[in-house]
Write a protein that holds these residues in place. Structure first.
Motif, PDB file in Angstrom:
ATOM      1  N   UNK A 127      48.235  78.255  44.585  1.00  0.00           N
ATOM      2  CA  UNK A 127      46.877  77.813  44.260  1.00  0.00           C
ATOM      3  C   UNK A 127      45.811  78.827  44.651  1.00  0.00           C
ATOM      4  N   UNK A 128      46.230  79.934  45.276  1.00  0.00           N
ATOM      5  CA  UNK A 128      45.302  80.963  45.765  1.00  0.00           C
ATOM      6  C   UNK A 128      44.295  80.362  46.736  1.00  0.00           C
ATOM      7  N   UNK A 129      44.764  79.468  47.591  1.00  0.00           N
ATOM      8  CA  UNK A 129      43.901  78.816  48.568  1.00  0.00           C
ATOM      9  C   UNK A 129      43.903  79.590  49.881  1.00  0.00           C
ATOM     10  N   UNK A 130      42.868  79.388  50.664  1.00  0.00           N
ATOM     11  CA  UNK A 130      42.776  79.961  52.004  1.00  0.00           C
ATOM     12  C   UNK A 130      43.422  78.969  52.967  1.00  0.00           C
ATOM     13  N   UNK A 161      51.978  84.911  45.549  1.00  0.00           N
ATOM     14  CA  UNK A 161      50.787  84.390  44.913  1.00  0.00           C
ATOM     15  C   UNK A 161      50.304  85.154  43.701  1.00  0.00           C
ATOM     16  N   UNK A 162      51.135  86.007  43.144  1.00  0.00           N
ATOM     17  CA  UNK A 162      50.726  86.767  41.953  1.00  0.00           C
ATOM     18  C   UNK A 162      50.965  85.950  40.699  1.00  0.00           C
ATOM     19  N   UNK A 163      52.058  85.215  40.668  1.00  0.00           N
ATOM     20  CA  UNK A 163      52.394  84.389  39.515  1.00  0.00           C
ATOM     21  C   UNK A 163      52.173  82.920  39.869  1.00  0.00           C
ATOM     22  N   UNK A 164      52.511  82.032  38.942  1.00  0.00           N
ATOM     23  CA  UNK A 164      52.400  80.596  39.185  1.00  0.00           C
ATOM     24  C   UNK A 164      53.679  80.021  39.783  1.00  0.00           C
ATOM     25  N   UNK A 165      54.582  80.863  40.243  1.00  0.00           N
ATOM     26  CA  UNK A 165      55.862  80.422  40.760  1.00  0.00           C
ATOM     27  C   UNK A 165      55.733  79.960  42.209  1.00  0.00           C
ATOM     28  N   UNK A 166      56.286  78.792  42.501  1.00  0.00           N
ATOM     29  CA  UNK A 166      56.335  78.251  43.854  1.00  0.00           C
ATOM     30  C   UNK A 166      57.552  78.857  44.541  1.00  0.00           C
ATOM     31  N   UNK A 172      48.476  73.766  37.560  1.00  0.00           N
ATOM     32  CA  UNK A 172      49.242  74.544  36.590  1.00  0.00           C
ATOM     33  C   UNK A 172      48.291  75.447  35.825  1.00  0.00           C
ATOM     34  N   UNK A 173      48.761  76.639  35.502  1.00  0.00           N
ATOM     35  CA  UNK A 173      47.923  77.577  34.764  1.00  0.00           C
ATOM     36  C   UNK A 173      48.676  78.091  33.554  1.00  0.00           C
ATOM     37  N   UNK A 174      48.012  78.077  32.413  1.00  0.00           N
ATOM     38  CA  UNK A 174      48.605  78.564  31.171  1.00  0.00           C
ATOM     39  C   UNK A 174      47.534  79.263  30.346  1.00  0.00           C
TER      40      UNK A 174
END
Length: 294
Positions: free
Chosen positions: A185-188, A210-215, A151-153
């Motif tokens: 998660x910006x993972x490869x 992958x721009x926001x934290x939305x799944x 999670x990112x805040x």
């Protein structure tokens, strides 16, 4: 064996035996029975049951009848690990996994998808790896731990899972790789799959920007994730696990639109889950032989 196009030889296609199945979550807000109906209509190879607050997802008898009626096998069970399913099949997390295993065994499913423990489930988290090992010894059903995301805040990252949201460096024998979660998660995703190797037994195929934290769980091909290359690599490596379409169609304006999205998702998966068979070669004279053989 080769195929000839305009007089030229090209490699045959090799398609792995991996089934392409539909998650019951993909038809929400429709119910579980709709997932079986749609899977049969569109030609999916089976269904993954997301155990949720929908009573039919929890009922072994109902699930068996749906599978038999539509002639669609249940290939995997997603244990009730979400926040909104904390009370489904009791509050004990181990009890949920035991029940998921029992249902999978009864229905002939191969895999139980498991999330890593939430951070506040400290006792469960402390024994999670060893507990899964013990349970795995008692069944042929595979427990495949899914990659999640932090999670990112306000620019800071907060861990929500123990021991970690990323299963790659954990001692799990089997893993589920979700390509919507890799977007968040910006993972490869390709690197994760390579590092997992044979531990990768289950794929949740979806996309995300992958721009926001939305799944987001977009239809594959509509986001930034390497869904096509991932499937092509799996085909090259003879992947024998499951490919599960777990996409979000809740914003579909009609059932027809939902069907179009799920048909597109299946077509994408079938198109890319094929690889050129490089074990054969063709000489300039047109002779075909197995590569590396005299």
């Amino acid at each position: 064996m080769t195929q000839r196009h305009n007089g030229a030889h090209s490699p045959a296609l090799r398609v792995p035996d991996a089934p392409i199945t539909l998650s019951t979550a993909s038809v929400y807000p429709e119910k579980v029975p709709s997932a079986f109906e749609i899977a049969a209509l569109l030609g999916y190879d089976g269904v993954e049951v997301m155990v949720s607050t929908d009573a039919s997802s929890q009922d072994l008898t109902v699930l068996r009848r749906l599978s038999d009626y539509h002639q669609v096998p249940i290939k995997s069970i997603h244990a009730p690990c979400l926040l909104l399913t904390q009370r489904v099949w009791g509050r004990d997390p181990w009890g949920k996994l035991v029940r998921s295993k029992e249902v999978a065994e009864e229905l002939g499913a191969d895999v139980v998808v498991v999330h890593p423990p939430f951070r506040w489930q400290r006792e469960y988290a402390r024994d999670f790896v060893t507990g899964l090992d013990r349970m795995q010894e008692e069944t042929d059903v595979l427990f495949a731990v899914e990659n999640m995301f932090p999670l990112k805040a306000r620019g800071a990252e907060a861990g929500m899972y123990l021991p970690d949201w990323n299963p790659v460096d954990q001692d799990y024998p089997y893993v589920t790789l979700d390509l919507s979660h890799t977007a968040v998660s910006r993972s490869d995703a390709l690197d994760m799959a390579e590092r997992l190797g044979d531990r990768l037994r289950h794929v949740h195929l979806a996309d995300g920007i992958g721009i926001t934290n939305k799944d987001e769980h977009l239809v594959p091909g509509r986001g930034s994730q390497p869904c096509g290359p991932m499937l092509e690599n799996l085909a090259e490596n003879g992947f024998q696990g499951h490919i599960v379409l777990e996409v979000n169609t809740r914003r579909a304006a009609s059932r027809a639109d939902r069907l179009e999205d799920l048909a597109e998702a299946l077509a994408f998966a079938r198109l890319h889950l094929a690889a050129a068979d490089h074990t054969w070669e063709v000489t300039p004279a047109g002779e075909v032989s197995r590569r590396g053989m005299p």
